[in-house]
Write an enzyme that holds these catalytic residues in place. Structure first.
Site, PDB file in Angstrom:
ATOM      1  N   ASP A   8      35.009  42.050  14.828  1.00 36.83           N
ATOM      2  CA  ASP A   8      33.746  42.569  15.663  1.00 36.83           C
ATOM      3  C   ASP A   8      32.661  43.278  14.459  1.00 36.83           C
ATOM      4  O   ASP A   8      31.700  43.976  14.921  1.00 36.83           O
ATOM      5  CB  ASP A   8      34.289  43.971  17.162  1.00 36.83           C
ATOM      6  CG  ASP A   8      34.909  43.531  17.954  1.00 36.83           C
ATOM      7  OD1 ASP A   8      34.009  42.465  18.052  1.00 36.83           O
ATOM      8  OD2 ASP A   8      34.698  44.528  18.441  1.00 36.83           O
ATOM      9  N   ASP A  12      46.916  46.136  12.836  1.00 40.72           N
ATOM     10  CA  ASP A  12      45.127  45.920  12.364  1.00 40.72           C
ATOM     11  C   ASP A  12      44.273  45.850  10.857  1.00 40.72           C
ATOM     12  O   ASP A  12      45.332  44.741  10.775  1.00 40.72           O
ATOM     13  CB  ASP A  12      45.273  47.609  12.315  1.00 40.72           C
ATOM     14  CG  ASP A  12      44.913  48.140  13.664  1.00 40.72           C
ATOM     15  OD1 ASP A  12      44.699  47.798  14.647  1.00 40.72           O
ATOM     16  OD2 ASP A  12      45.210  49.715  13.415  1.00 40.72           O
ATOM     17  N   ASP A  63      43.823  46.497   7.992  1.00 40.76           N
ATOM     18  CA  ASP A  63      44.519  47.131   6.900  1.00 40.76           C
ATOM     19  C   ASP A  63      46.598  46.559   6.821  1.00 40.76           C
ATOM     20  O   ASP A  63      46.758  47.341   5.423  1.00 40.76           O
ATOM     21  CB  ASP A  63      44.745  48.225   6.304  1.00 40.76           C
ATOM     22  CG  ASP A  63      45.305  48.899   7.443  1.00 40.76           C
ATOM     23  OD1 ASP A  63      44.898  49.190   8.657  1.00 40.76           O
ATOM     24  OD2 ASP A  63      45.712  50.609   7.298  1.00 40.76           O
ATOM     25  N   ASP A  72      46.675  52.052  22.981  1.00 36.32           N
ATOM     26  CA  ASP A  72      46.969  51.729  22.508  1.00 36.32           C
ATOM     27  C   ASP A  72      48.291  53.070  23.113  1.00 36.32           C
ATOM     28  O   ASP A  72      49.601  52.706  23.809  1.00 36.32           O
ATOM     29  CB  ASP A  72      47.551  52.421  21.175  1.00 36.32           C
ATOM     30  CG  ASP A  72      46.761  53.409  20.330  1.00 36.32           C
ATOM     31  OD1 ASP A  72      46.188  54.253  21.085  1.00 36.32           O
ATOM     32  OD2 ASP A  72      47.301  53.664  18.671  1.00 36.32           O
TER      33      ASP A  72
END
Length: 694
Positions: free
Chosen positions: A267, A326, A328, A420
């Site tokens: 994004d 994610d 990282d 989530d």
């Protein structure tokens, strides 16, 4: 007169036992040896016999040197803090002021500032009264002087203040403090129950297990193993620092290449970052990895919108499970083989969640304190809820979902910033069960700056209150048992998401300072000292190496209560900041072992290149663009700027003012607590904790 160091009596004291035997040596260079008995020569030597005045003096000097060194260190720390206050607060060098975006967000700061101004005025007034000898507030039972005892108009004003304080202010503060103490005790009991449950799990060695060979199938003739179709999604947005290591780790997962599809959901609104990510995807695509780059032109719904859009693609319909990481996060190569087998022969299982492990947990004090909190969350909260309730909040990453569970629960919704937790609650209401694997760890980062950590905590504490407002009717009318409803409403939302930040801020940052100015409303020492230290001790149990940080942890948690309280209020009353999504700043750190393994794999790839198909024209163009960007001169490093946080600074001065007021009442424990808590707020308000972000 200086003391005499006369040790003659002590030195010549008689300690002989039995019949002495004197042996005289012929060589005059040797001393006379006394043997008190046949075994005296083999007894341990009395340490006191070796002492003399000179040694005793050296011991005193050594202790004095250590004491002076400690005082010097404290003075240096204080001088550095005062220098930072002068440079950043008064001169404003290299700092920017934190700005609140709306009038509603500035309301909390105005309230704290009002309390501070009133406290300063009362402090000055009572110091003047103390100097004049009006020591009424030091008595356990307040004595209001009669009319004949009034000594002027200032004394009369002071008497009116004492009467108003005792009759109106003290009962209100006492009632509010009793309410907060009750909430504090309830939350402490909940924390102890969780710790007892974790201890029981460790004692009985309870954990989810895999029976047999989960991938073995008797229906296949040639190949005896059948692997399910797994979709892996990596949502990211302007993640320049970490995109490469996350894509690399996911592409090296050990799973049949025809049974896995990797979606890089970018994004990013920066075209240069888009080109970097496209080029990285092209590299792995040329090596035979089934990986796709996907970019949305209209970025709506943040992460939830990104995941929802990706699940709507036609080519993902044949997949049974989806793993989410994610940008990282760096999963190990056997991640899917440790998580996916739990779904076999367990049709009610909807989610398998792995634990987070942090590559930068020892980077600075801020990362160490975050590691304490998150280790308790995973080791105790998630594990206990997973074992005894089969329900916990999905952590948003490092988990594998059954796609059918996502679809039955309504899929990803964009109504909150905690998508989530939203999907986890809806799946739980639909009867799906969760499993937490404490021994499966996925590497990631924690924020290294206070600015990034504060924004992350604001989102984590405002979103649940948004969700609570939206989910409450669904929880009440759902078909789950009443005990599960009570757990969701009372424990999951109210106690751990609302009550905890409320009483932490109200009790330690507002009521405690006010009781210094209203001594009629008393707070017991066990509430201020003993229980908080004990609860901090329980929080640190999962990380024994962090025991030296128990005091900084306690102070920092109280300091963060202002951010968590503001976020909770914003989410509960749907203020503007509760809908704000700020990407947590990453640094792209990796552990030493990961760097070594990555280097070895890269060298093998270079030595034995395995290109399964040629690059397309679009891939070649992306690689050419990347090459041009690498050849361009690097931009100058951005200048690092600190921020001044006004609410934290106002609370720091309020607590320090209350500490000075506690000296008039001779309240020692209160003084030290307020002093150190005020210093903690001052350090945070001046952005002196953690790494400074550019």
């Amino acid at each position: 007169m200086a003391p005499r160091l006369d040790f003659s009596e002590w030195w010549t004291k008689d300690t002989r036992k039995g019949t002495p035997v004197i042996v005289t040596m012929e060589n005059p260079n040797y001393s006379i040896l006394e043997i008190n008995g046949p075994d005296a020569a083999f007894r341990p030597v009395d340490k006191d016999r070796g002492k003399n005045a000179k040694q005793f003096t050296w011991v005193l000097l050594l202790k004095a040197h250590r004491a002076v060194g400690c005082v010097t260190w404290l003075a240096a720390v204080l001088w550095t803090l005062l220098g930072a206050v002068k440079t950043r607060l008064f001169f404003g060098r290299g700092v920017t002021m934190e700005s609140d975006k709306s009038s509603k967000e500035r309301f909390l700061f105005k309230v704290i500032r009002g309390f501070l101004l009133i406290s300063l005025a009362i402090l000055v007034f009572e110091v003047v009264a103390h100097l004049k000898g009006w020591h009424y507030f030091q008595n356990s039972h307040l004595h209001i002087p009669q009319t004949s005892e009034i000594q002027g108009w200032l004394h009369m004003i002071f008497i009116v203040w004492l009467t108003f304080r005792a009759d109106y202010i003290a009962p209100t503060i006492q009632a509010l403090s009793n309410f907060c103490v009750a909430l504090f005790i309830i939350q402490s009991i909940d924390r102890m129950v969780l710790c007892i449950g974790c201890f029981w799990i460790k004692l009985k060695k309870i954990k989810p297990t895999i029976t047999g060979d989960p991938f073995k199938s008797e229906d296949l003739e040639g190949n005896n193993y059948e692997y399910p179709m797994v979709l892996v999604q990596i949502p990211m947005c302007n993640e320049k620092e970490v995109y490469e290591q996350s894509i690399s780790a996911v592409c090296q997962i050990d799973w049949p290449k025809d049974r896995i599809l990797i979606q890089v959901l970018d994004d990013s609104d920066d075209e240069s970052i888009q080109n970097l990510i496209k080029a990285e995807v092209s590299r792995w695509s040329q090596r035979g990895i089934n990986i796709i780059y996907r970019h949305r032109l209209v970025r709506t719904g943040y992460k939830a919108g990104n995941l929802k859009s990706a699940m709507g693609c036609d080519y993902v319909r044949g997949y049974e499970f989806v793993a989410i990481f994610d940008a990282d996060f760096q999963p190990s190569s056997d991640y899917l083989k440790k998580t996916v087998p739990h779904f076999k022969d367990n049709p009610e299982l909807g989610l398998v969640q792995a634990r987070w492990a942090f590559v930068n947990k020892d980077e600075n004090l801020l990362t160490r304190l975050q590691n304490i909190n998150l280790c308790f969350h995973f080791e105790v909260e998630q594990q206990v809820n997973g074992v005894f309730l089969n329900f916990f909040g999905f952590n948003g990453t490092a988990g594998v979902w059954r796609i059918k569970a996502l679809e039955d629960s309504g899929g990803w919704l964009e109504r909150t910033t905690v998508e989530d937790m939203d999907i986890a609650v809806r799946a739980h209401l639909n009867g799906w069960k969760f499993i937490y694997l404490n021994d499966v760890k996925v590497l990631c980062e924690v924020p290294e700056s206070y600015e990034a950590y504060k924004k992350q905590q604001h989102r984590w504490h405002s979103g649940p209150m948004q969700l609570f407002r939206l989910c409450l009717p669904s929880i009440i009318h759902s078909k789950i048992t009443i005990w599960k409803k009570a757990n969701l409403i009372l424990l999951f939302f109210l106690l751990r998401k609302l009550i905890l930040p409320f009483y932490s801020f109200t009790f330690f940052c507002i009521i405690l300072p006010l009781t210094m100015f209203v001594p009629e409303a008393e707070l017991p020492i066990w509430v201020i000292c003993y229980i908080p230290v004990f609860m901090s001790f329980l929080n640190i149990l999962p990380t024994p190496r962090s025991f030296p940080f128990i005091v900084p942890y306690l102070l920092f948690e109280n300091t963060m209560s202002v951010t968590k309280f503001h976020a909770m209020v914003s989410g509960l009353f749907q203020l503007g900041s509760s809908y704000e999504w700020v990407i947590t700043k990453k640094t792209g750190r990796a552990s030493e072992s990961d760097l070594i393994v990555a280097a070895e794999r890269e060298s093998k790839t270079l030595t034995h290149p395995q290109i399964y198909r040629g690059a397309s024209d679009s891939e070649l163009s992306e690689l050419n663009k990347l090459k041009e960007q690498q050849e361009a001169p690097p931009p100058p490093p951005p200048k690092k700027v600190n921020k001044i946080y006004r609410k934290e600074l106002a609370l720091a001065f309020l607590l320090l003012t209350a500490a000075v007021r506690s000296l008039l009442s001779a309240q020692g424990v209160h003084f030290y607590f307020l002093l150190f808590q005020g210093a903690s707020f001052l350090l945070v308000g001046l952005d002196l904790i953690g790494e400074q972000m550019s």
